[in-house]
Enzyme design. Structure first.
Site, mmCIF file in Angstrom:
data_model
loop_
_atom_site.group_PDB
_atom_site.id
_atom_site.type_symbol
_atom_site.label_atom_id
_atom_site.label_comp_id
_atom_site.label_asym_id
_atom_site.label_seq_id
_atom_site.Cartn_x
_atom_site.Cartn_y
_atom_site.Cartn_z
ATOM 1 N N ASP A 121 -7.818 1.795 10.025
ATOM 2 C CA ASP A 121 -8.836 2.695 10.810
ATOM 3 C C ASP A 121 -8.943 4.074 10.320
ATOM 4 O OD1 ASP A 121 -5.842 2.977 11.526
ATOM 5 O OD2 ASP A 121 -6.740 4.689 12.768
ATOM 6 N N ALA A 169 1.092 -1.364 -0.019
ATOM 7 C CA ALA A 169 -0.063 -0.064 -0.124
ATOM 8 C C ALA A 169 0.906 1.373 -0.025
ATOM 9 C CB ALA A 169 -0.872 0.062 1.149
ATOM 10 N N TYR A 170 0.375 2.485 -0.310
ATOM 11 C CA TYR A 170 0.831 3.698 -0.239
ATOM 12 C C TYR A 170 0.612 4.010 1.144
ATOM 13 C CZ TYR A 170 1.999 8.476 -0.995
ATOM 14 O OH TYR A 170 2.406 9.920 -1.068
ATOM 15 N N TYR A 212 -4.923 9.676 2.277
ATOM 16 C CA TYR A 212 -4.838 8.094 2.574
ATOM 17 C C TYR A 212 -5.945 7.340 2.883
ATOM 18 C CZ TYR A 212 -3.284 4.193 5.344
ATOM 19 O OH TYR A 212 -3.092 2.843 5.605
ATOM 20 N N LYS A 228 -7.674 4.238 0.593
ATOM 21 C CA LYS A 228 -7.814 2.977 1.202
ATOM 22 C C LYS A 228 -9.400 2.498 1.424
ATOM 23 C CE LYS A 228 -5.167 0.675 2.944
ATOM 24 N NZ LYS A 228 -4.435 -0.439 2.448
#
Length: 298
Positions: free
Chosen positions: A103, A61-62, A126, A130
């Site tokens: 989260d 992932a980034y 972010y 996600k």
């Protein structure tokens, strides 16, 4: 079981490699750039079709939370479109995907621990990318397990425990944010949980417990409480005493907003898979001991 893991160097990937060594039924293949580049759909499809796994673990992932605010499209290419490409390639082969999420898909404004059914509301690039990745994954492959986790640390890579121990080598006092709450989570525990689920997938041809789950350390604290626990364990092992002062999020501004409440309710995972993470203090202690022993052996 042949398992393809996206990524090579992340905390969870390295923990998976270490923990899988005790499980001969699992053959782990880790692939990262350039062979598997989440920003390149063709490379993702080619890598997965060539490997022909029985299960894909989507771990890459980034994760540069602040930097993502400056390069949202690149973060989206990896965290959203890239994850969708992984899910589609796996679906083409008829294999399930276990995907790691965060989260940060929540706003952090809730008073209680978030359950899987709570409304999302990311406040950062972010978190938004996600969440888009979760949606793309679910749309592309119905055989998916999305595991949201938080506050990840391990003996590997960069993380809060390693930063705190390093700062404690030269400082007598640290100021740490005390109004952000969450579940410190060991990547080693995440790896154990994933391998537990992989075993279930391999043994049950009629497995049907797909969907979103929360997977995090048992218990919660704030960042300053986490730091004090780390220093207390280190001091018990002979390291110097360090005082921790509480500060607010407003006193420690960052480009991307951090959620004030990252607590995750993990009852669903426990119920469906019969697995619970250890108390966060227990897992933290193991990592601190290991890191200090490794530093002494250098």
């Amino acid at each position: 079981m042949r398992i393809l893991v996206t990524g090579r160097h992340g905390q969870v990937v390295r923990s998976l490699v270490e923990r899988a060594s005790a499980h001969p039924q699992f053959e782990l293949i880790t692939l990262g750039r350039p062979e598997l580049d989440l920003a390149d759909t063709e490379s993702v499809s080619s890598a997965i079709h060539t490997t022909k796994p029985d299960l894909v673990i989507s771990a890459a992932a980034y994760t540069a939370v602040d930097q993502a605010e400056d390069e949202p499209e690149y973060a989206r290419a990896i965290n959203a479109r890239g994850v969708g490409s992984v899910a589609k390639a796996a679906a083409d082969l008829g294999v399930p995907v276990i995907h790691l999420s965060t989260d940060y898909v929540f706003s952090g404004e809730s008073d209680g621990a978030y359950s899987e059914d709570d409304s999302t509301g990311p406040r950062t690039v972010y978190g938004q990318t996600k969440l888009e990745g979760e949606i793309a994954l679910a749309a592309a492959n119905p055989r998916h397990l999305i595991l949201r986790t938080a506050w990840v640390y391990s003996p590997f890579g960069k993380n809060f425990i390693k930063t705190i121990l390093h700062l404690g080598e030269t400082r007598d006092h640290l100021s740490v944010v005390s109004d952000q709450w969450g579940n410190p989570t060991s990547a080693i525990d995440i790896a154990d949980a994933i391998l537990h689920v992989a075993g279930r997938l391999g043994a049950d041809s009629g497995f049907s417990k797909y969907g979103i789950y929360h997977l995090a350390g048992t218990g919660h604290t704030n960042w300053s409480g986490f730091a004090r626990a780390i220093f207390a364990r280190a001091e018990a092992l002979g390291r110097r005493h360090v005082d921790v002062a509480d500060i607010t999020t407003a006193q420690y501004p960052t480009k991307a907003l951090r959620p004030l409440n990252s607590r995750l309710n993990t009852e669903k995972f426990s119920r469906d898979f019969g697995w619970n993470a250890p108390e966060w203090q227990q897992s933290m202690s193991k990592v601190v001991i290991r890191l200090l022993q490794e530093s002494e052996n250098r």
